[in-house]
Design a protein around this motif. Structure first.
Motif, PDB file in Angstrom:
ATOM      1  N   LEU A 322       4.994  39.061  40.662  1.00 25.39           N
ATOM      2  CA  LEU A 322       4.301  37.927  41.281  1.00 25.39           C
ATOM      3  C   LEU A 322       5.118  36.641  41.184  1.00 25.39           C
ATOM      4  O   LEU A 322       5.183  35.851  42.131  1.00 25.39           O
ATOM      5  CB  LEU A 322       2.928  37.733  40.633  1.00 25.39           C
ATOM      6  CG  LEU A 322       1.904  38.849  40.859  1.00 25.39           C
ATOM      7  CD1 LEU A 322       0.643  38.575  40.049  1.00 25.39           C
ATOM      8  CD2 LEU A 322       1.572  38.997  42.337  1.00 25.39           C
ATOM      9  N   ARG A 326       6.827  34.772  44.444  1.00 23.78           N
ATOM     10  CA  ARG A 326       6.438  33.386  44.739  1.00 23.78           C
ATOM     11  C   ARG A 326       7.682  32.508  44.925  1.00 23.78           C
ATOM     12  O   ARG A 326       7.766  31.710  45.870  1.00 23.78           O
ATOM     13  CB  ARG A 326       5.563  32.851  43.601  1.00 23.78           C
ATOM     14  CG  ARG A 326       4.990  31.459  43.852  1.00 23.78           C
ATOM     15  CD  ARG A 326       4.016  31.070  42.741  1.00 23.78           C
ATOM     16  NE  ARG A 326       3.394  29.780  43.008  1.00 23.78           N
ATOM     17  CZ  ARG A 326       2.361  29.588  43.810  1.00 23.78           C
ATOM     18  NH1 ARG A 326       1.815  30.638  44.432  1.00 23.78           N
ATOM     19  NH2 ARG A 326       1.850  28.392  44.000  1.00 23.78           N
ATOM     20  N   GLU A 357       0.318  37.321  47.173  1.00 28.40           N
ATOM     21  CA  GLU A 357       1.057  36.206  46.577  1.00 28.40           C
ATOM     22  C   GLU A 357       1.954  35.528  47.611  1.00 28.40           C
ATOM     23  O   GLU A 357       2.089  34.294  47.616  1.00 28.40           O
ATOM     24  CB  GLU A 357       1.893  36.699  45.389  1.00 28.40           C
ATOM     25  CG  GLU A 357       2.463  35.592  44.527  1.00 28.40           C
ATOM     26  CD  GLU A 357       1.393  34.810  43.767  1.00 28.40           C
ATOM     27  OE1 GLU A 357       1.708  33.716  43.264  1.00 28.40           O
ATOM     28  OE2 GLU A 357       0.242  35.292  43.660  1.00 28.40           O
TER      29      GLU A 357
END
Length: 369
Positions: A322, A326, A357
């Motif tokens: 994640l 990002r 995400e």
């Protein structure tokens, strides 16, 4: 006369793309390659995608064919999603790793390229799909073991894209999956001739440390390190230096891990002699690399990439998570790139995963702008 027509076509197409991409944040693409069946797609948040690329179609007698009995149903299902999501684009992909054995030979003649282009047009019209993604791994350099390749593939690839654009016109999308590593970037493609004809290039900035690598490393790192030059940023900077427009570049992310065995503990297993062991989908990551099984998570500040190391079993795992997803999404938007893509949707968890995400980060950044 043919060259004049192609020149006019290139100019018209380039103008259309530049106009369409004037607001890069709003039009930022989120592209999923998809290998699942017609039912699995319903588990995932399709509304967060701009493109789905059906993977894969193949070559037979110089023509694009679906390649498997169930492919027809799978393609029809994907195209049917456009009724609910009118902005969604469905592309058909040729090849993939191990799926382009005949590409070098088929595309070595004008007759072969033209036959292919006509067959692509017919298939896109048959299914009401929106374009073709070429995944020839690789023109002019060694790819899948035993698959033919030759130096002439480089110019033949250009001629193939010319034939496709002439046959498909301006409205159909054409993209291709490009190796994210230096040898491909330098030797496989005539970038200055190809890119004016394309909507985008999908950079496979994963498998930068692949299953044949004798050492570990970050297979999908964002930045280069003192120990590894291959990275997402390295590929983007190289193409930018050759004149490839950033608003036609899409970076790739990995929805899977690569695991290596026999990696000693120096640098927590990074850049150490090892042997590839296994491929682990992101949806199994927490289960496979848990603390109870001896894995210790790490973060490489230089690469901006996660990894896990098991000192007892000498196992090293490299992947996206994640945090790295990002950062890659922010990088792509801040750099003015065309978008972000990933291999492959069914490797994600349906909710709260990597696709979520990407979409969340895109939404936040566009709001900020």
């Amino acid at each position: 006369m043919v060259h004049r027509i192609l020149s006019i076509l290139i100019l018209a197409f380039t103008g259309t793309v530049l106009c369409a991409q004037s607001n890069i944040s709003k039009d930022f693409a989120i592209i999923a390659y998809y290998t699942g069946n017609e039912k699995e797609i319903d588990e995932y948040p399709v509304d967060k995608l701009t493109h789905i690329i059906f993977s894969f179609c193949y070559l037979k007698d110089n023509k694009l064919v679906t390649g498997s009995p169930d492919a027809d149903a799978r393609i029809k299902k994907l195209v049917s999603l456009k009724k609910k999501y009118p902005a969604l684009k469905i592309l058909l992909s040729l090849g993939g790793w191990g799926g382009c054995k005949d590409c070098s030979e088929s595309f070595s003649s004008a007759a072969g390229r033209n036959t292919f282009a006509v067959s692509v047009n017919e298939m896109l019209k048959k299914y009401n799909a929106d374009g073709i993604d070429l995944d020839w791994e690789y023109p002019a350099i060694e790819g899948y073991p035993g698959h033919p390749y030759k130096p002439e593939d480089k110019t033949n690839f250009t001629e193939l894209v010319l034939a496709l654009r002439k046959e498909l016109g301006e409205k159909m999308e054409i993209s291709f999956a490009a190796g994210g590593f230096t040898k491909f970037l330098q030797e496989s493609v005539e970038w200055d001739k190809v890119m004016p004809l394309l909507n985008r290039v999908n950079l496979m900035t994963y498998d930068l440390i692949n299953g044949y690598s004798p050492v570990t490393g970050h297979h999908t790192g964002l930045y280069s390190t003192d120990m590894q030059i291959e990275s997402t940023d390295h590929a983007v900077k190289y193409l930018d230096s050759t004149g490839v427009p950033k608003n036609k570049m899409v970076i790739g992310t990995a929805f899977y891990a690569r695991v290596f065995e026999r990696a000693d503990s120096l640098h927590n297993g990074v850049n150490r002699p090892a042997k590839f062991k296994s491929f682990v989908p992101y949806k199994l990551l927490l289960k496979e690399f848990s603390a109870k099984d001896g894995f210790i998570p790490h973060w490489d500040e230089q690469a901006q990439a996660p990894y896990s190391y098991n000192p007892e079993k000498k196992l090293f795992a490299t992947y996206d998570d994640l945090r790295s997803i990002r950062l890659k999404t922010k990088y792509a938007i801040s750099q003015g790139l065309n978008g972000i893509m990933f291999w492959e949707l069914t490797l994600d968890v349906p909710k709260g995963g990597l696709l979520d995400e990407i979409h969340k980060t895109k939404k936040e950044m566009i709001t900020e702008r």
